[in-house]
Design a protein around this motif. Structure first.
Motif, PDB file in Angstrom:
ATOM      1  N   GLN A 176       0.855  -1.194   0.000  1.00 49.00           N
ATOM      2  CA  GLN A 176       0.000   0.000   0.000  1.00 49.00           C
ATOM      3  C   GLN A 176       0.889   1.241   0.000  1.00 49.00           C
ATOM      4  O   GLN A 176       1.834   1.341   0.778  1.00 49.00           O
ATOM      5  CB  GLN A 176      -0.915   0.017   1.223  1.00 49.00           C
ATOM      6  CG  GLN A 176      -1.997  -1.039   1.188  1.00 49.00           C
ATOM      7  CD  GLN A 176      -2.979  -0.881   2.340  1.00 49.00           C
ATOM      8  OE1 GLN A 176      -2.901   0.062   3.116  1.00 49.00           O
ATOM      9  NE2 GLN A 176      -3.897  -1.820   2.454  1.00 49.00           N
ATOM     10  N   PHE A 177       0.577   2.175  -0.901  1.00 52.89           N
ATOM     11  CA  PHE A 177       1.367   3.391  -1.017  1.00 52.89           C
ATOM     12  C   PHE A 177       0.504   4.591  -0.635  1.00 52.89           C
ATOM     13  O   PHE A 177      -0.661   4.681  -1.036  1.00 52.89           O
ATOM     14  CB  PHE A 177       1.869   3.574  -2.453  1.00 52.89           C
ATOM     15  CG  PHE A 177       2.716   2.436  -2.951  1.00 52.89           C
ATOM     16  CD1 PHE A 177       3.975   2.203  -2.411  1.00 52.89           C
ATOM     17  CD2 PHE A 177       2.251   1.590  -3.946  1.00 52.89           C
ATOM     18  CE1 PHE A 177       4.764   1.164  -2.867  1.00 52.89           C
ATOM     19  CE2 PHE A 177       3.030   0.547  -4.410  1.00 52.89           C
ATOM     20  CZ  PHE A 177       4.297   0.325  -3.872  1.00 52.89           C
ATOM     21  N   ARG A 347       6.987   7.651  -9.161  1.00 55.69           N
ATOM     22  CA  ARG A 347       5.726   8.361  -8.927  1.00 55.69           C
ATOM     23  C   ARG A 347       5.255   9.054 -10.199  1.00 55.69           C
ATOM     24  O   ARG A 347       6.067   9.564 -10.977  1.00 55.69           O
ATOM     25  CB  ARG A 347       5.878   9.408  -7.820  1.00 55.69           C
ATOM     26  CG  ARG A 347       6.326   8.845  -6.487  1.00 55.69           C
ATOM     27  CD  ARG A 347       6.282   9.915  -5.434  1.00 55.69           C
ATOM     28  NE  ARG A 347       7.016   9.530  -4.239  1.00 55.69           N
ATOM     29  CZ  ARG A 347       6.707   9.925  -3.005  1.00 55.69           C
ATOM     30  NH1 ARG A 347       5.680  10.715  -2.822  1.00 55.69           N
ATOM     31  NH2 ARG A 347       7.427   9.535  -1.983  1.00 55.69           N
ATOM     32  N   MET A 348       3.943   9.062 -10.370  1.00 52.86           N
ATOM     33  CA  MET A 348       3.354   9.865 -11.434  1.00 52.86           C
ATOM     34  C   MET A 348       2.967  11.216 -10.838  1.00 52.86           C
ATOM     35  O   MET A 348       2.214  11.286  -9.866  1.00 52.86           O
ATOM     36  CB  MET A 348       2.121   9.181 -12.030  1.00 52.86           C
ATOM     37  CG  MET A 348       1.454  10.022 -13.111  1.00 52.86           C
ATOM     38  SD  MET A 348       0.149   9.148 -13.994  1.00 52.86           S
ATOM     39  CE  MET A 348       1.132   7.985 -14.952  1.00 52.86           C
ATOM     40  N   MET A 349       3.504  12.261 -11.440  1.00 53.42           N
ATOM     41  CA  MET A 349       3.190  13.612 -11.001  1.00 53.42           C
ATOM     42  C   MET A 349       2.021  14.119 -11.843  1.00 53.42           C
ATOM     43  O   MET A 349       2.071  14.083 -13.082  1.00 53.42           O
ATOM     44  CB  MET A 349       4.405  14.532 -11.150  1.00 53.42           C
ATOM     45  CG  MET A 349       5.695  13.965 -10.541  1.00 53.42           C
ATOM     46  SD  MET A 349       5.519  13.408  -8.813  1.00 53.42           S
ATOM     47  CE  MET A 349       5.230  14.986  -8.002  1.00 53.42           C
ATOM     48  N   ILE A 350       0.979  14.573 -11.170  1.00 55.95           N
ATOM     49  CA  ILE A 350      -0.250  15.015 -11.820  1.00 55.95           C
ATOM     50  C   ILE A 350      -0.537  16.441 -11.368  1.00 55.95           C
ATOM     51  O   ILE A 350      -0.469  16.739 -10.167  1.00 55.95           O
ATOM     52  CB  ILE A 350      -1.433  14.091 -11.455  1.00 55.95           C
ATOM     53  CG1 ILE A 350      -1.111  12.641 -11.812  1.00 55.95           C
ATOM     54  CG2 ILE A 350      -2.711  14.543 -12.148  1.00 55.95           C
ATOM     55  CD1 ILE A 350      -2.154  11.647 -11.328  1.00 55.95           C
ATOM     56  N   SER A 351      -0.865  17.302 -12.297  1.00 55.88           N
ATOM     57  CA  SER A 351      -1.231  18.667 -11.906  1.00 55.88           C
ATOM     58  C   SER A 351      -2.257  19.216 -12.874  1.00 55.88           C
ATOM     59  O   SER A 351      -2.259  18.899 -14.064  1.00 55.88           O
ATOM     60  CB  SER A 351       0.003  19.579 -11.869  1.00 55.88           C
ATOM     61  OG  SER A 351       0.601  19.670 -13.138  1.00 55.88           O
ATOM     62  N   VAL A 399       1.650  10.244  -7.255  1.00 48.62           N
ATOM     63  CA  VAL A 399       0.989   8.962  -6.976  1.00 48.62           C
ATOM     64  C   VAL A 399       1.960   7.854  -7.348  1.00 48.62           C
ATOM     65  O   VAL A 399       2.470   7.806  -8.470  1.00 48.62           O
ATOM     66  CB  VAL A 399      -0.314   8.820  -7.802  1.00 48.62           C
ATOM     67  CG1 VAL A 399      -0.974   7.483  -7.529  1.00 48.62           C
ATOM     68  CG2 VAL A 399      -1.264   9.972  -7.478  1.00 48.62           C
ATOM     69  N   PHE A 400       2.237   6.964  -6.398  1.00 48.09           N
ATOM     70  CA  PHE A 400       3.166   5.870  -6.669  1.00 48.09           C
ATOM     71  C   PHE A 400       2.652   5.002  -7.812  1.00 48.09           C
ATOM     72  O   PHE A 400       1.481   4.624  -7.855  1.00 48.09           O
ATOM     73  CB  PHE A 400       3.349   5.010  -5.421  1.00 48.09           C
ATOM     74  CG  PHE A 400       4.338   5.571  -4.439  1.00 48.09           C
ATOM     75  CD1 PHE A 400       5.698   5.446  -4.671  1.00 48.09           C
ATOM     76  CD2 PHE A 400       3.902   6.215  -3.295  1.00 48.09           C
ATOM     77  CE1 PHE A 400       6.622   5.968  -3.761  1.00 48.09           C
ATOM     78  CE2 PHE A 400       4.812   6.730  -2.380  1.00 48.09           C
ATOM     79  CZ  PHE A 400       6.174   6.598  -2.620  1.00 48.09           C
ATOM     80  N   LEU A 401       3.551   4.682  -8.724  1.00 53.46           N
ATOM     81  CA  LEU A 401       3.246   3.764  -9.816  1.00 53.46           C
ATOM     82  C   LEU A 401       3.425   2.328  -9.338  1.00 53.46           C
ATOM     83  O   LEU A 401       4.107   2.074  -8.336  1.00 53.46           O
ATOM     84  CB  LEU A 401       4.211   4.017 -10.978  1.00 53.46           C
ATOM     85  CG  LEU A 401       4.194   5.407 -11.605  1.00 53.46           C
ATOM     86  CD1 LEU A 401       5.410   5.577 -12.509  1.00 53.46           C
ATOM     87  CD2 LEU A 401       2.919   5.628 -12.387  1.00 53.46           C
ATOM     88  N   PRO A 402       2.837   1.359 -10.049  1.00 55.11           N
ATOM     89  CA  PRO A 402       3.148  -0.037  -9.724  1.00 55.11           C
ATOM     90  C   PRO A 402       4.653  -0.274  -9.907  1.00 55.11           C
ATOM     91  O   PRO A 402       5.213   0.050 -10.958  1.00 55.11           O
ATOM     92  CB  PRO A 402       2.340  -0.838 -10.761  1.00 55.11           C
ATOM     93  CG  PRO A 402       1.304   0.108 -11.283  1.00 55.11           C
ATOM     94  CD  PRO A 402       1.896   1.474 -11.175  1.00 55.11           C
ATOM     95  N   HIS A 403       5.309  -0.794  -8.885  1.00 56.16           N
ATOM     96  CA  HIS A 403       6.737  -1.075  -8.994  1.00 56.16           C
ATOM     97  C   HIS A 403       7.144  -2.050  -7.905  1.00 56.16           C
ATOM     98  O   HIS A 403       6.406  -2.278  -6.947  1.00 56.16           O
ATOM     99  CB  HIS A 403       7.558   0.218  -8.885  1.00 56.16           C
ATOM    100  CG  HIS A 403       7.538   0.839  -7.520  1.00 56.16           C
ATOM    101  ND1 HIS A 403       6.464   1.567  -7.044  1.00 56.16           N
ATOM    102  CD2 HIS A 403       8.454   0.826  -6.506  1.00 56.16           C
ATOM    103  CE1 HIS A 403       6.727   1.982  -5.816  1.00 56.16           C
ATOM    104  NE2 HIS A 403       7.922   1.541  -5.471  1.00 56.16           N
ATOM    105  N   VAL A 404       8.304  -2.631  -8.074  1.00 53.70           N
ATOM    106  CA  VAL A 404       8.851  -3.512  -7.053  1.00 53.70           C
ATOM    107  C   VAL A 404      10.035  -2.823  -6.404  1.00 53.70           C
ATOM    108  O   VAL A 404      10.655  -1.926  -6.993  1.00 53.70           O
ATOM    109  CB  VAL A 404       9.263  -4.890  -7.628  1.00 53.70           C
ATOM    110  CG1 VAL A 404       8.063  -5.640  -8.147  1.00 53.70           C
ATOM    111  CG2 VAL A 404      10.313  -4.737  -8.712  1.00 53.70           C
TER     112      VAL A 404
END
Length: 434
Positions: A176-177, A347-351, A399-404
């Motif tokens: 969980q992020f 992370r995906m940066m959204i604005s 927002v954290f992206l799916p990653h390991v």
């Protein structure tokens, strides 16, 4: 209250992906080529002090390691290891241990992906010997004689141990992020990955938690499937996100109350009374005017070719007095803003960008009818500036992206298409500390 009310809505039971990723053959080559793997095998080989036919192994060198895709099945791991053996004083010979292992991916009962060996075949052959050994050595062993020297079970057990670290990484995929202190995101695999010539495709479903409770998301009108990757793509990995993913993200943040705003303005009750005469009977003293914005309908993200837009549906209560806020106007605001997407590490940066379209209409009033033109004159500049600014404060952490774990993304591109976003990128293994 909105969270509690949402829990009364039956949860959509059909599980369908809203994002996913494709690990390409070039990404697979990057993953297997890391020197750490060779070092680990060499270290383990020396520490185990294996013996072959009673002879002590004193050196282990990984000569070759490759990992290849087997479409519709899984992976094939090929390892060639040179073993330095001392059968007698002052003599050394090198044996080549070759291991072929088939690996497939399962979903375990906890919902995590797990690498499992499905077949393992080691073979051993003599490669070279020292001059002293050559003068006194008996004829080279036949293949069948050499194979008898192999403890297959022990070697294959060591191969399975090599999967422990990758499996630890895979478990981290479902962590969980945090997005905000009260809102978290989690990516859950829907099934074992699909293996094809294009790569390894994994389909994910995003879940959001608000205040520790999973929230039901709006139902996607169109089931999402991972787009076919370009066969010529040099990228290691390609992430894909559906339009529904972004709408669900904003829905979750709205449910968490992250976008509820108190907006200061340059107006006072006296300056508003100059335009709306009924104000004078409500407020006897001159007070600063405040705006409180809430969503009357969930935000919506629309993806078109090369462009993303955020649709907002607000009710803004205009009032004065703190701490006892007294509203005298309610204004419905429908607005559309451009949405900017970029990637920083994992992370995906959204604005929200500049407002592209905005419409104000009177929802309720304690000061009589107010024309739309006057509403725009009084409140439009403040709304146009403050709403995107305050939303961007909420979104600023990304927002954290799916990653390991231990991996980050580099050489990233963001490609917006109709109904989905593609993120081709390369993988970078971060150095361990300590």
């Amino acid at each position: 209250l909105s969270i509690l009310l949402s829990l009364l809505v039956p949860t959509h039971t059909t599980r369908s992906p809203d994002c996913g990723g494709i690990l390409t053959p070039s990404g697979l080559s990057y993953r297997k080529s890391r020197p750490r793997i060779s070092h680990a095998i060499s270290r383990e080989g020396r520490q185990q002090h294996f013996s072959v036919h009673g002879n002590q192994i004193n050196s282990v060198k990984v000569a070759e390691l490759s990992l290849s895709l087997i479409p519709d099945t899984g992976l094939r791991l090929s390892i060639d290891v040179d073993l330095g053996i001392t059968p007698a004083p002052s003599t050394t010979k090198v044996m080549r241990l070759s291991i072929l292992a088939d690996i497939h991916v399962e979903m375990n009962p906890e919902g995590n992906l797990e690498l499992v060996t499905s077949a393992c075949k080691p073979t051993l052959e003599e490669r070279q010997s020292t001059e002293e050994l050559e003068r006194s050595a008996p004829p080279a062993s036949s293949s069948s004689d050499v194979d008898k020297q192999i403890n297959v079970d022990k070697i294959c057990l060591e191969v399975s141990k090599l999967l422990l670290l990758p499996n630890e990484h895979l478990i981290s995929l479902t962590a969980q992020f945090p997005i905000t202190p009260s809102c978290q995101v989690q990516y859950l695999p829907l099934a074992a990955p699909v293996f094809s010539k294009q790569g390894i495709t994994i389909s994910l479903q995003t879940t959001f938690q608000v205040a520790g409770m999973a929230i039901p998301l709006p139902v996607s009108p169109v089931p999402f499937s991972m787009p076919e990757p370009e066969s010529s793509s040099p990228s290691h990995f390609t992430l894909a996100f559906s339009e529904h993913f972004y709408t669900s993200l904003f829905f979750a943040l709205e449910m968490a109350g992250a976008f509820n705003m108190t907006i200061p303005s340059s107006l006072t009750t006296a300056t508003v009374a100059q335009k709306i005469t009924q104000m004078g009977s409500l407020f006897q003293e001159d007070l600063p005017v405040m705006l409180q914005a809430v969503f009357r309908s969930s935000p919506r993200v629309v993806l078109e070719e090369g462009k993303a837009a955020l649709k907002l549906f607000l009710t803004i209560h205009v009032g004065a007095g703190l701490p006892a806020f007294q509203s005298f106007l309610s204004v419905n605001v429908d607005m559309s803003a451009g949405l900017l997407l970029s990637i920083a590490d994992t992370r995906m940066m959204i604005s929200a960008a500049a407002i592209e379209d905005i419409e104000l209409s009177l929802a309720a009033s304690d000061v009589g009818s107010v024309p739309a033109a006057l509403l725009e004159e009084l409140f439009l500049p403040t709304i146009r500036e403050e709403v995107p600014a305050q939303m961007n404060v909420v979104l600023s952490e990304g927002v954290f992206l799916p990653h390991v774990s231990s991996f980050t993304y580099t050489d990233v591109k963001v490609m917006i298409h109709k109904d989905y976003v593609l993120v081709p990128c390369n993988l970078e293994l971060q150095a361990r500390t300590g």
